[in-house]
Design a protein around this motif. Structure first.
Motif, short mmCIF file in Angstrom:
data_model
loop_
_atom_site.label_atom_id
_atom_site.label_comp_id
_atom_site.label_asym_id
_atom_site.label_seq_id
_atom_site.Cartn_x
_atom_site.Cartn_y
_atom_site.Cartn_z
N TYR A 1 22.70 0.43 -8.94
CA TYR A 1 23.66 0.37 -10.05
C TYR A 1 23.36 1.47 -11.06
O TYR A 1 24.24 2.22 -11.48
CB TYR A 1 23.62 -1.01 -10.72
CG TYR A 1 24.31 -1.06 -12.07
CD1 TYR A 1 25.70 -1.21 -12.17
CD2 TYR A 1 23.58 -0.91 -13.26
CE1 TYR A 1 26.33 -1.23 -13.41
CE2 TYR A 1 24.21 -0.93 -14.50
CZ TYR A 1 25.58 -1.09 -14.57
OH TYR A 1 26.20 -1.10 -15.80
N GLU A 2 22.08 1.57 -11.44
CA GLU A 2 21.70 2.56 -12.46
C GLU A 2 21.92 3.98 -11.97
O GLU A 2 22.32 4.86 -12.73
CB GLU A 2 20.25 2.32 -12.91
CG GLU A 2 20.15 1.07 -13.76
CD GLU A 2 18.75 0.73 -14.25
OE1 GLU A 2 17.82 1.54 -14.06
OE2 GLU A 2 18.60 -0.37 -14.83
N TYR B 1 18.68 -11.25 -8.32
CA TYR B 1 17.99 -9.95 -8.36
C TYR B 1 16.60 -10.10 -9.01
O TYR B 1 16.22 -9.29 -9.86
CB TYR B 1 18.80 -8.89 -9.12
CG TYR B 1 20.25 -8.81 -8.69
CD1 TYR B 1 20.58 -8.56 -7.36
CD2 TYR B 1 21.27 -8.97 -9.61
CE1 TYR B 1 21.90 -8.49 -6.97
CE2 TYR B 1 22.59 -8.90 -9.23
CZ TYR B 1 22.91 -8.66 -7.91
OH TYR B 1 24.21 -8.60 -7.53
N ILE C 1 25.62 4.71 -12.14
CA ILE C 1 25.96 4.97 -13.55
C ILE C 1 25.58 6.41 -13.92
O ILE C 1 26.36 7.13 -14.54
CB ILE C 1 25.22 3.96 -14.48
CG1 ILE C 1 25.83 2.55 -14.35
CG2 ILE C 1 25.24 4.42 -15.94
CD1 ILE C 1 27.19 2.34 -14.96
N ASP D 1 31.55 -2.10 -16.99
CA ASP D 1 30.20 -1.54 -16.86
C ASP D 1 29.16 -2.47 -17.48
O ASP D 1 28.08 -2.66 -16.93
CB ASP D 1 30.12 -0.16 -17.54
CG ASP D 1 30.98 0.88 -16.82
OD1 ASP D 1 31.29 0.67 -15.64
OD2 ASP D 1 31.34 1.88 -17.45
N MET E 1 28.66 -5.53 -15.25
CA MET E 1 27.85 -5.23 -14.06
C MET E 1 26.39 -5.05 -14.42
O MET E 1 25.50 -5.45 -13.67
CB MET E 1 28.39 -3.99 -13.36
CG MET E 1 29.75 -4.23 -12.71
SD MET E 1 30.33 -2.83 -11.76
CE MET E 1 29.35 -3.02 -10.28
N THR F 1 23.07 -7.25 -13.14
CA THR F 1 21.79 -6.77 -12.58
C THR F 1 20.61 -7.45 -13.29
O THR F 1 19.50 -7.45 -12.80
CB THR F 1 21.61 -5.24 -12.69
OG1 THR F 1 21.49 -4.88 -14.07
CG2 THR F 1 22.75 -4.48 -12.05
N PHE G 1 30.77 3.23 -14.15
CA PHE G 1 30.39 2.84 -12.80
C PHE G 1 31.43 3.33 -11.78
O PHE G 1 31.07 3.91 -10.75
CB PHE G 1 30.23 1.32 -12.68
CG PHE G 1 29.75 0.89 -11.33
CD1 PHE G 1 28.40 0.90 -11.02
CD2 PHE G 1 30.65 0.50 -10.34
CE1 PHE G 1 27.95 0.53 -9.76
CE2 PHE G 1 30.21 0.13 -9.08
CZ PHE G 1 28.85 0.14 -8.79
N LEU H 1 21.64 1.92 -21.72
CA LEU H 1 21.83 2.61 -20.43
C LEU H 1 23.17 3.35 -20.39
O LEU H 1 23.24 4.50 -19.95
CB LEU H 1 21.78 1.56 -19.31
CG LEU H 1 22.04 2.07 -17.89
CD1 LEU H 1 20.77 2.67 -17.31
CD2 LEU H 1 22.51 0.92 -17.00
N TRP I 1 19.41 -3.68 -5.85
CA TRP I 1 20.76 -3.39 -6.32
C TRP I 1 20.74 -2.79 -7.74
O TRP I 1 21.49 -1.89 -8.07
CB TRP I 1 21.62 -4.65 -6.28
CG TRP I 1 22.90 -4.54 -7.07
CD1 TRP I 1 23.25 -5.26 -8.16
CD2 TRP I 1 23.97 -3.62 -6.83
NE1 TRP I 1 24.47 -4.86 -8.63
CE2 TRP I 1 24.94 -3.85 -7.83
CE3 TRP I 1 24.20 -2.61 -5.89
CZ2 TRP I 1 26.13 -3.12 -7.91
CZ3 TRP I 1 25.39 -1.89 -5.97
CH2 TRP I 1 26.33 -2.15 -6.96
N THR I 2 19.83 -3.29 -8.59
CA THR I 2 19.72 -2.80 -9.96
C THR I 2 19.52 -1.29 -9.99
O THR I 2 20.15 -0.58 -10.77
CB THR I 2 18.53 -3.50 -10.67
OG1 THR I 2 18.72 -4.90 -10.51
CG2 THR I 2 18.47 -3.15 -12.13
#
Lengths: 419, 144
Positions: free
Chosen positions: B27-28, A32, B31, A358, A361, A365, B79, A416, B23-24
């Motif tokens: 993902y966020e 990524y 969330i 979580d 994951m 990222t 998630f 986050l 993808w990041t």
């Protein structure tokens, strides 16, 4: 006059991580858009270029079935394959290469012993001892054979820090105990168990002991004669080798007393419809065409380790561990699961208020590969009263800088997730 | 009642996810959806409502009103809760027959499936299966 360098200085001279990393091509990539940080070494280690090349070389230059062919390629492949058995024997200091059985991995090794030795030797009411911190692979095969033979599986408790309670172990040993199967190094807690002492105590009752050394062989020298273990299993892929190949070591008299586990080619001496006689140990346990390519590559992985300075590697990995513990301890709400005195280079932890999955994951990222969950050790998670942990497992090609990145990554994930 | 059909809502979600390149970011966003989804009432967090996954647990409650099925759910993972929020948005308030027959193509289209390891993908799959089973149950009740 020159001053004699300290051990630490020596190890810096002997071990150059930047140089070592060059041997592992997979490390040089972005995930990524971020440089990969690989901290899932307890699940599987990365492979040096020489191991990768050896697979290609085998298939492109001398692929052939072994031990039966009269032709050149078969002889070359047979020789390469047979050499590895000798190499493995030396690697763990077995008395003879006949004590080395090739299996698909640690799991198959344990299943082989449970099934073959257990079926022959366990009777109703007999007891088999394992510990609370076993991988499912060292629980389920014993449950299966115990159920079949009417034997009882007993579990040695562990302390809050994740260490085997030796006094409790001694109390569990008795004349009904027929087998002890124990993990050398825990994959979920990092604990390095006092296996030599565990074996000695069992031997006082003439009880054989199997050691699950899957997490040990990459990180320290394992000597089966010094341990005096009766069986020992490990997997190539956790020690720089390919997947699908592993080793069962067994003392020769025990292996000879055990019935075959699978039937087929290679494991026989002669076959007729009336009666089949079996090949000698270790071939008796190796039915079918073996995993030739991966065995040969496994040999290259062993050579790689043996030509490295293993003492320097072990010292370096312990430094990574100390650095990680010290560095991550600052994170608010972190709780390490597994705080044994003697530990391998992994940390397992939970963080208050955030879910392990979580966090894992989120780290992903950021290019950081870790393992989350119960790590195939559900009973130990129950014992520690956590549903799962975040596990970062290190190898000698990891760096302090990567641990700094992990810490930053964790802080970012928490920020986050706690929004 | 949900005025839109399942396909229309799926299209909306696919459009939303088209805003993200990486993808990041997805993902966020998931969330964030998980954080926004209200918690399930504790009385529904019972074993009979629990779908046990490899790395997270999900509690799913379903009820029928005026011939439509409504879902509410929760998870210990934010998630997974975000995934649930997407599934609820698509399937809650729909007719049982529509829930049963829909193939939820949006999951592939937004690139969610390819980013999930088997264990977690299976968790999502068992969640969908359970939602469909509820719908099937209500459907057969209606017919009876």
């Amino acid at each position: 006059m020159s001053v004699i360098p300290s051990i630490v200085e020596k190890s810096i001279i002997r071990f150059d991580v930047d140089q070592v990393r060059k041997d592992f091509p997979v490390l040089f990539q972005e995930v990524y858009g971020k440089p990969l940080v690989y901290f899932d070494n307890a699940a599987t280690s990365q492979k040096p270029q020489v191991v990768i090349d050896s697979l290609k070389k085998y298939y492109s230059e001398y692929n052939a079935n072994i031990h039966r062919g009269v032709h050149f390629l078969s002889q070359k492949a047979s020789q390469a394959y047979d050499d590895v058995r000798e190499k493995v024997s030396g690697f763990i200091n077995a008395k003879s290469e006949r004590e080395i059985v090739f299996v698909s991995g640690t799991t198959e090794g344990i299943n082989l012993v449970a099934s073959s030795y257990g079926r022959k030797n366990f009777s109703p009411g007999d007891e088999v001892l394992i510990s609370t911190m076993e991988h499912h692979s060292n629980i389920v095969p014993w449950q299966m054979i115990c159920e079949e033979r009417g034997a009882i599986l007993k579990v040695i408790p562990i302390s809050d820090s994740g260490e085997i309670l030796m006094e409790e172990y001694k109390k569990l040993l008795n004349s009904k105990t027929k087998f002890v199967s124990i993990v050398h190094t825990s994959n979920s807690l990092g604990t390095v168990n006092p296996v030599k002492e565990i074996i000695q105590l069992a031997h006082e009752y003439k009880i054989p002991v199997l050691v699950d050394a899957a997490q040990a062989v990459l990180h320290e020298q394992v000597d089966v004669q010094d341990l005096n273990c009766d069986f020992l299993c490990f997997s190539a892929h956790k020690m720089l080798g390919p997947t699908g190949i592993g080793v069962l070591f067994g003392k020769i008299n025990l292996l000879e007393s055990m019935p075959p586990y699978k039937g087929g080619g290679e494991m026989i001496s002669s076959v007729s419809f009336e009666k089949t006689t079996y090949n000698e140990v270790p071939f008796k346990f190796e039915a079918g065409t073996p995993n030739i390519a991966d065995v040969i590559s496994f040999g290259v992985a062993i050579d790689y380790l043996l030509t490295s300075d293993r003492k320097a590697i072990a010292e370096y990995e312990q430094k990574l561990l100390s650095y990680a513990i010290k560095s991550l301890s600052d994170i608010e709400g972190i709780r390490f699961i597994g705080t044994a005195k003697k530990r391998t280079s992994l940390v397992s932890f939970v963080i208050d208020g955030v879910n392990a999955l979580d966090v894992g994951m989120s780290l992903d990222t950021q290019g950081i590969a870790v393992r989350t969950g119960h790590h195939c050790t559900e009973p130990v998670m129950d014992r520690m009263k956590v549903p799962g942990t975040i596990r970062d497992s290190f190898a000698f090609y990891n760096t302090m800088n990567e641990i700094d990145k992990l810490k930053e990554g964790l802080i970012k994930a928490i920020r986050l997730l706690k929004k | 009642m949900n005025n839109k059909g399942i396909s229309a809502i799926e299209d909306e979600i696919v459009e939303e996810f088209e805003l993200f390149d990486e993808w990041t970011e997805k993902y966020e966003y998931i969330i964030e959806l998980g954080q926004k989804l209200s918690d399930l009432d504790e009385k529904y967090k019972i074993d009979s409502n629990k779908i046990k996954g490899c790395q997270s647990s999900v509690w799913l409650n379903a009820y029928e009103k005026d011939g439509l099925i409504f879902f509410e759910a929760d998870s210990d993972s934010t998630f997974v809760k975000g995934e649930i929020a997407l599934l609820i948005r698509v399937l809650s308030g729909q007719k049982p027959a529509d829930i049963v027959s829909n193939e939820l193509a949006f999951i592939d289209k937004i690139g969610l499936r390819q980013h999930l390891a088997m264990t977690r993908a299976n968790g999502l799959a068992s969640m969908i299966k359970q939602m469909k089973l509820y719908a099937l149950g209500f459907q057969s009740q209606e017919k009876a």
